[in-house]
Enzyme design. Structure first.
Site, mmCIF file in Angstrom:
data_model
loop_
_atom_site.group_PDB
_atom_site.id
_atom_site.type_symbol
_atom_site.label_atom_id
_atom_site.label_comp_id
_atom_site.label_asym_id
_atom_site.label_seq_id
_atom_site.Cartn_x
_atom_site.Cartn_y
_atom_site.Cartn_z
ATOM 1 N N TYR A 12 0.855 -1.159 0.051
ATOM 2 C CA TYR A 12 0.067 0.089 -0.004
ATOM 3 C C TYR A 12 0.879 1.285 0.076
ATOM 4 O O TYR A 12 0.135 2.190 0.634
ATOM 5 C CB TYR A 12 -1.028 0.043 1.271
ATOM 6 N N ASN A 28 -13.144 -3.799 3.710
ATOM 7 C CA ASN A 28 -13.713 -4.293 2.292
ATOM 8 C C ASN A 28 -13.430 -5.474 1.587
ATOM 9 O O ASN A 28 -13.510 -5.596 0.288
ATOM 10 C CB ASN A 28 -13.715 -3.167 1.165
HETATM 11 P P1 ADP Z 1 -8.994 -0.059 -3.863
HETATM 12 O O1 ADP Z 1 -8.746 -1.183 -2.673
HETATM 13 O O2 ADP Z 1 -10.479 -0.165 -4.209
HETATM 14 O O3 ADP Z 1 -7.972 -0.150 -4.925
HETATM 15 P P2 ADP Z 1 -7.817 2.110 -2.704
HETATM 16 O O4 ADP Z 1 -6.215 1.891 -3.464
HETATM 17 O O5 ADP Z 1 -7.997 3.579 -2.836
HETATM 18 O O6 ADP Z 1 -8.805 1.354 -3.162
HETATM 19 O O7 ADP Z 1 -7.522 1.991 -1.368
HETATM 20 C C1 ADP Z 1 -6.862 0.957 -0.679
HETATM 21 C C2 ADP Z 1 -7.457 0.468 0.576
HETATM 22 O O8 ADP Z 1 -7.324 1.481 1.292
HETATM 23 C C3 ADP Z 1 -8.995 0.206 0.405
HETATM 24 O O9 ADP Z 1 -9.343 -0.963 -0.337
HETATM 25 C C4 ADP Z 1 -9.509 0.378 1.727
HETATM 26 O O10 ADP Z 1 -9.178 -0.908 2.422
HETATM 27 C C5 ADP Z 1 -8.525 1.502 2.195
HETATM 28 N N1 ADP Z 1 -9.010 2.781 2.264
HETATM 29 C C6 ADP Z 1 -9.203 3.670 1.294
HETATM 30 N N2 ADP Z 1 -9.859 4.667 1.433
HETATM 31 C C7 ADP Z 1 -10.035 4.584 2.925
HETATM 32 C C8 ADP Z 1 -10.551 5.695 3.701
HETATM 33 N N3 ADP Z 1 -10.908 6.863 3.341
HETATM 34 N N4 ADP Z 1 -10.741 4.998 4.915
HETATM 35 C C9 ADP Z 1 -10.149 3.929 5.413
HETATM 36 N N5 ADP Z 1 -9.626 3.168 4.654
HETATM 37 C C10 ADP Z 1 -9.530 3.202 3.326
#
Ligand code: ADP
Length: 171
Positions: free
Chosen positions: A71, A134
């Site tokens: 991440y 999620n």
């Molecule tokens: P994705 O997983 O849909 O690609 P992102 O790369 O934007 O989404 O974000 C990575 C992960 O970080 C998300 O799956 C979620 O678990 C977490 N995340 C993203 N935005 C938030 C937020 N505003 N608050 C808490 N956790 C978040």
């Protein structure tokens, strides 16, 4: 001549890509909440039933270092420390799936980042509520797929084989 050979390679490349390997690959990971909630088989079933090929799979508890690297693009954001702690708090199922447009289809299967905004029928739409729970990760581009596969898997952990169902899935 070399020029003719090169032209023939270019001319045939799209045909080779249409129904046979090498095809696109994506990194899909069931996060600790998805594992604890017993959603592993359901998630695998969706990719498998679609016709995609599983080329890598393993269960591990990621180190904080690995979770942080995964991440890294979110470093500095308020949710980053919690996200890294959560990902390394339990077992995840890391997978590589292969097939035509599997990166985009994987994202469609998964749904929007916020489960409450995800359509019914998507994994997050069917099973999630909060954004920090999620359930699943999926690569969002060819570039991130390549980086994530290299981060989570050694080349020897990815199987090279052909599904016998291929000719019944691709025309
Ligand atoms: P994705 O997983 O849909 O690609 P992102 O790369 O934007 O989404 O974000 C990575 C992960 O970080 C998300 O799956 C979620 O678990 C977490 N995340 C993203 N935005 C938030 C937020 N505003 N608050 C808490 N956790 C978040």
């Amino acid at each position: 001549s070399l020029a003719v050979a090169a032209a023939a390679t270019v001319a045939f490349a799209p045909i080779a890509l249409a129904g046979s390997s090498p095809q696109e690959r994506t990194f899909i990971m069931i996060k600790p909440d998805g594992v604890h909630r017993g959603l592993v088989a359901d998630i695998i079933k969706r990719f498998e039933a679609k016709g995609y090929k599983l080329v890598g799979i393993k269960v591990l508890v990621p180190s904080k270092d690995l979770a942080g690297k995964h991440y890294a693009e979110h470093e500095g954001k308020p949710f980053y420390p919690g996200l890294v702690n959560f990902l390394s708090s339990g077992a995840v199922v890391a997978m590589v799936w292969e097939g035509k447009e599997v990166i985009k289809t994987g994202r469609t299967f998964i749904g929007a980042t916020n489960p409450l905004a995800s359509a019914p029928g998507t994994i997050r739409g069917d099973y999630g509520i909060d954004v920090g729970r999620n359930i699943i990760h999926g690569s969002d581009s060819v570039d991130s797929a390549q980086k994530e596969i290299a981060l989570w898997f050694k080349p020897a952990e990815l199987a090279e084989y052909e599904l016998i169902s291929k000719k019944w899935v691709y025309e």
